[in-house]
Design a protein around this motif. Structure first.
Motif, PDB file in Angstrom:
ATOM      1  N   ARG A 117       0.735  -1.205  -0.094  1.00  0.00           N
ATOM      2  CA  ARG A 117       0.170   0.156  -0.102  1.00  0.00           C
ATOM      3  C   ARG A 117       0.726   1.228   0.047  1.00  0.00           C
ATOM      4  NH1 ARG A 117      -5.279  -0.096   3.469  1.00  0.00           N
ATOM      5  NH2 ARG A 117      -5.875  -2.266   2.993  1.00  0.00           N
ATOM      6  N   ALA A 159      -6.892   2.161  -4.740  1.00  0.00           N
ATOM      7  CA  ALA A 159      -7.595   1.591  -3.611  1.00  0.00           C
ATOM      8  C   ALA A 159      -7.051   0.034  -3.762  1.00  0.00           C
ATOM      9  CB  ALA A 159      -9.032   1.566  -3.753  1.00  0.00           C
ATOM     10  N   ALA A 204      -8.756  15.271 -16.065  1.00  0.00           N
ATOM     11  CA  ALA A 204      -8.562  15.887 -14.808  1.00  0.00           C
ATOM     12  C   ALA A 204      -7.784  17.114 -15.026  1.00  0.00           C
ATOM     13  CB  ALA A 204      -7.463  14.978 -13.989  1.00  0.00           C
ATOM     14  N   PHE A 258      -8.168   3.969 -10.380  1.00  0.00           N
ATOM     15  CA  PHE A 258      -9.292   4.623 -10.717  1.00  0.00           C
ATOM     16  C   PHE A 258      -8.580   5.760 -11.813  1.00  0.00           C
ATOM     17  CE2 PHE A 258     -11.005   3.101  -7.024  1.00  0.00           C
ATOM     18  CZ  PHE A 258     -12.122   2.792  -7.440  1.00  0.00           C
ATOM     19  N   VAL A 299      -9.237   9.635 -12.148  1.00  0.00           N
ATOM     20  CA  VAL A 299      -8.865  10.189 -10.930  1.00  0.00           C
ATOM     21  C   VAL A 299      -7.431  10.595 -10.914  1.00  0.00           C
ATOM     22  CG1 VAL A 299      -8.827  10.383  -8.423  1.00  0.00           C
ATOM     23  CG2 VAL A 299     -10.644   9.366  -9.759  1.00  0.00           C
ATOM     24  N   LYS A 314      -2.133  11.541  -3.673  1.00  0.00           N
ATOM     25  CA  LYS A 314      -3.079  12.612  -2.869  1.00  0.00           C
ATOM     26  C   LYS A 314      -4.253  12.628  -3.390  1.00  0.00           C
ATOM     27  CE  LYS A 314      -0.212  14.367  -0.078  1.00  0.00           C
ATOM     28  NZ  LYS A 314       0.211  13.134   0.368  1.00  0.00           N
ATOM     29  N   PHE A 315      -4.454  12.163  -4.742  1.00  0.00           N
ATOM     30  CA  PHE A 315      -5.803  12.255  -5.194  1.00  0.00           C
ATOM     31  C   PHE A 315      -6.723  10.895  -5.153  1.00  0.00           C
ATOM     32  CE2 PHE A 315      -3.100  15.454  -7.312  1.00  0.00           C
ATOM     33  CZ  PHE A 315      -4.046  16.364  -7.336  1.00  0.00           C
ATOM     34  N   ASN A 316      -6.096  10.251  -4.501  1.00  0.00           N
ATOM     35  CA  ASN A 316      -6.872   8.838  -4.113  1.00  0.00           C
ATOM     36  C   ASN A 316      -7.116   8.048  -5.222  1.00  0.00           C
ATOM     37  OD1 ASN A 316      -6.520   9.176  -1.148  1.00  0.00           O
ATOM     38  ND2 ASN A 316      -8.310  10.797  -1.485  1.00  0.00           N
ATOM     39  N   ALA A 317      -6.282   7.850  -6.188  1.00  0.00           N
ATOM     40  CA  ALA A 317      -6.759   7.036  -7.440  1.00  0.00           C
ATOM     41  C   ALA A 317      -6.331   5.720  -7.282  1.00  0.00           C
ATOM     42  CB  ALA A 317      -5.875   7.590  -8.569  1.00  0.00           C
TER      43      ALA A 317
END
Lengths: 286, 122
Positions: free
Chosen positions: A70, A82, A140, A91, A94, A77-80
Motif C-alpha cells: 500500500r 485502492a 483531470a 481509478f 482520478v 494525494k488524489f486517492n486514485a
C-alpha cells in the motif's frame, strides 16, 4: 512574439480579441489553449487539418508482483488507488499522472501505460495558422495538451502568436502564459468584472509579465473596470464598444476584422498599441 | 457484524451526514457486542477522490454494512468489490437508522450518483 489573452471568467471576450488580433496581423499563429471548450476554430474554420492525439502516462498493475504493501495507496494525494480484497484498483480518471506510485513501488509491480486525454489540431485560415487544443470530457487536467500545443507552435519562429487562454487563473492559465512576452487582460464594465480582472491582474504580476487591459462591452456612463485600472495605474490598451453589429457578427461565428472595415480599424489600432508596448518592454526589460 | 454510518457529530443522536466521502466521522456499530465507536474520516480533507479513500477506510475497518443517504460511483466500486452492503438512510439520527435497519426497514441503496466534479470523486 507571443501575446497571451486572459480573463478571470468566461465570456469576457478573450476569443473575440485574440481571433481578431490574429486576423488583423499580416501573418500570425493563433493558439487556442482553452482546451475544455475551444471555440476559436469555429470562427477560423481552418482547412488542411492535421491532428495528433495527446496521451498521459498512468499506472498499470501487475497483480502477481503486488505484495499489498500500500505504499502507492498512501502516497496518492488524489486517492486514485485502492486496495480491496488483495487487489490493487486504479481509478484512471482520478489519476493526475504524477508517476509517484510507479517510482515508489518496492516490488516494481507497476509500469506506465498510455491514456489518451485529447488532441491538438492544426489548420490554416487565410494568413493565420490555427492551433487548437481539445481535451476529452471528464479528464483531470488540460496542462499536457497546452504544453504540447505551445511546444509545437515554437516551430513558427518570427511570427506573432496569439494565445487564447482558458478562463480563470488556475494551472492551465499559468501554463498558457508561461512563455508569453505580453499579457492582454480583458475586462467587463461591472463590479463582478473588476473582481475577475483582479484575479488575472494578480497572476500576471506574480509571473512578472508585462500587461495591459482591454475594456470590452463599453457603454455610456461609469465603468468600474476602467476605474480599477486608473487606481492601480494599469495601462488601458483599448476599448471595444457594446455594439449590436459586433455582437451579431460574433454570434454568427464571423470574424469582425474580415467582415467590417470599422472593426478592422479598431483591431489594427489595438494591434499597433500592443506591438508598441511589447517593443517598449523589450527595450526597458531586455 | 459491523455497521458504518457517516455522521455529523460524535454521538448517537447526531444526524447522518449528507456526504459519504467527506463526512467528518463514521459511527461504527457492532451488532454482536452492541458497542459503538466514532472514527475520524481522514478522507474528509482530501484534494480529490475522497469517496475512494473513505470507502477504503471502511474496508480496512472490516465493515459489513454501510448506511448512507447516497454514494458516488467510485466509492461504490470500492464498496461493492469489498462485498459491503449498502442501505439508504431515512431522515433522523444515527440511532433511528440503526434501529430501522435492525427492523429491516431500510431499503438497499441502488441509486449511485455520478459524482460532483465531472471526474474524480464519482
Amino acid at each position: 512574439m507571443k501575446i497571451a489573452v486572459l480573463s478571470g471568467k468566461g465570456g469576457t471576450g478573450k476569443t473575440l480579441v485574440s481571433v481578431n488580433l490574429a486576423s488583423a496581423a499580416e501573418e500570425s499563429v493563433y493558439l487556442d489553449c482553452d482546451v475544455e471548450e475551444p471555440n476559436g476554430h469555429l470562427f477560423f474554420k481552418p482547412e488542411n487539418l492535421w491532428e495528433e492525439e495527446i496521451s498521459v502516462k498512468i499506472p498499470a498493475v501487475h497483480e502477481k508482483q503486488c505484495s499489498g504493501c500500500r505504499v502507492c495507496v498512501d502516497l496518492c494525494k488524489f486517492n486514485a488507488l485502492a486496495y480491496i480484497k488483495n487487489r490493487l484498483v486504479v481509478f484512471d480518471e482520478v489519476c493526475h499522472s504524477c508517476g509517484g506510485c510507479i517510482l515508489l513501488c518496492p516490488e516494481k509491480a507497476m509500469n506506465e501505460k498510455e491514456k489518451i486525454i485529447g488532441k491538438i489540431q492544426k489548420g490554416v485560415s487565410g494568413q493565420v495558422t490555427v492551433y487548437t487544443g481539445m481535451m476529452n470530457t471528464g479528464e483531470a487536467s488540460g496542462v499536457p495538451i497546452i504544453k504540447k500545443l505551445l511546444n509545437d507552435s515554437r516551430k513558427a519562429k518570427g511570427i506573432t502568436a496569439f494565445i487564447d487562454c482558458p478562463p480563470g487563473s488556475a494551472c492551465t492559465v499559468m501554463e498558457s502564459i508561461r512563455d508569453a512576452d505580453y499579457c492582454i487582460l480583458i475586462a467587463e464594465p461591472t463590479l463582478f468584472g473588476v473582481h475577475n480582472l483582479n484575479m488575472v491582474y494578480e497572476l500576471v504580476k506574480l509571473f512578472r509579465k508585462p500587461y495591459g487591459v482591454v475594456l470590452n462591452k463599453c457603454q455610456e456612463g461609469e465603468n468600474p473596470a476602467e476605474r480599477f485600472c486608473e487606481e492601480k495605474g494599469i495601462r488601458i490598451l483599448g476599448r471595444i464598444p457594446f455594439d449590436n453589429e459586433l455582437g451579431a457578427l460574433n454570434s454568427n461565428a464571423k470574424i469582425a476584422v474580415r467582415e467590417s472595415e470599422k472593426y478592422r480599424t479598431v483591431f489594427l489600432s489595438l494591434l499597433e498599441t500592443v506591438k508598441k508596448e511589447v517593443r517598449h518592454e523589450a527595450a526597458v526589460n531586455p | 457484524m459491523k455497521i458504518a454510518i457517516p455522521v455529523d457529530e460524535k454521538n448517537m443522536e447526531a444526524n447522518v451526514c449528507i456526504s459519504f466521502g467527506r463526512t467528518p466521522y463514521f459511527l461504527i456499530h457492532d451488532t454482536e457486542s452492541k458497542e459503538c465507536s466514532f472514527l475520524d474520516n481522514s478522507a474528509a480533507s482530501s484534494q480529490g477522490g475522497a469517496g475512494i479513500k473513505a470507502a477504503q477506510f471502511l474496508v480496512d475497518n472490516k465493515t459489513d454494512i454501510l448506511l448512507t443517504p447516497r454514494c458516488g460511483e467510485n466509492a461504490a466500486q470500492v464498496i461493492k468489490a469489498a462485498d459491503i452492503k449498502m442501505y439508504k438512510t431515512i431522515p433522523g439520527s444515527a440511532r433511528d437508522n440503526i434501529n430501522a435497519f435492525a427492523e429491516g426497514k431500510l431499503p438497499v441503496l441502488e441509486e449511485i450518483h455520478a459524482g460532483f466534479h465531472g471526474h474524480g470523486e464519482k
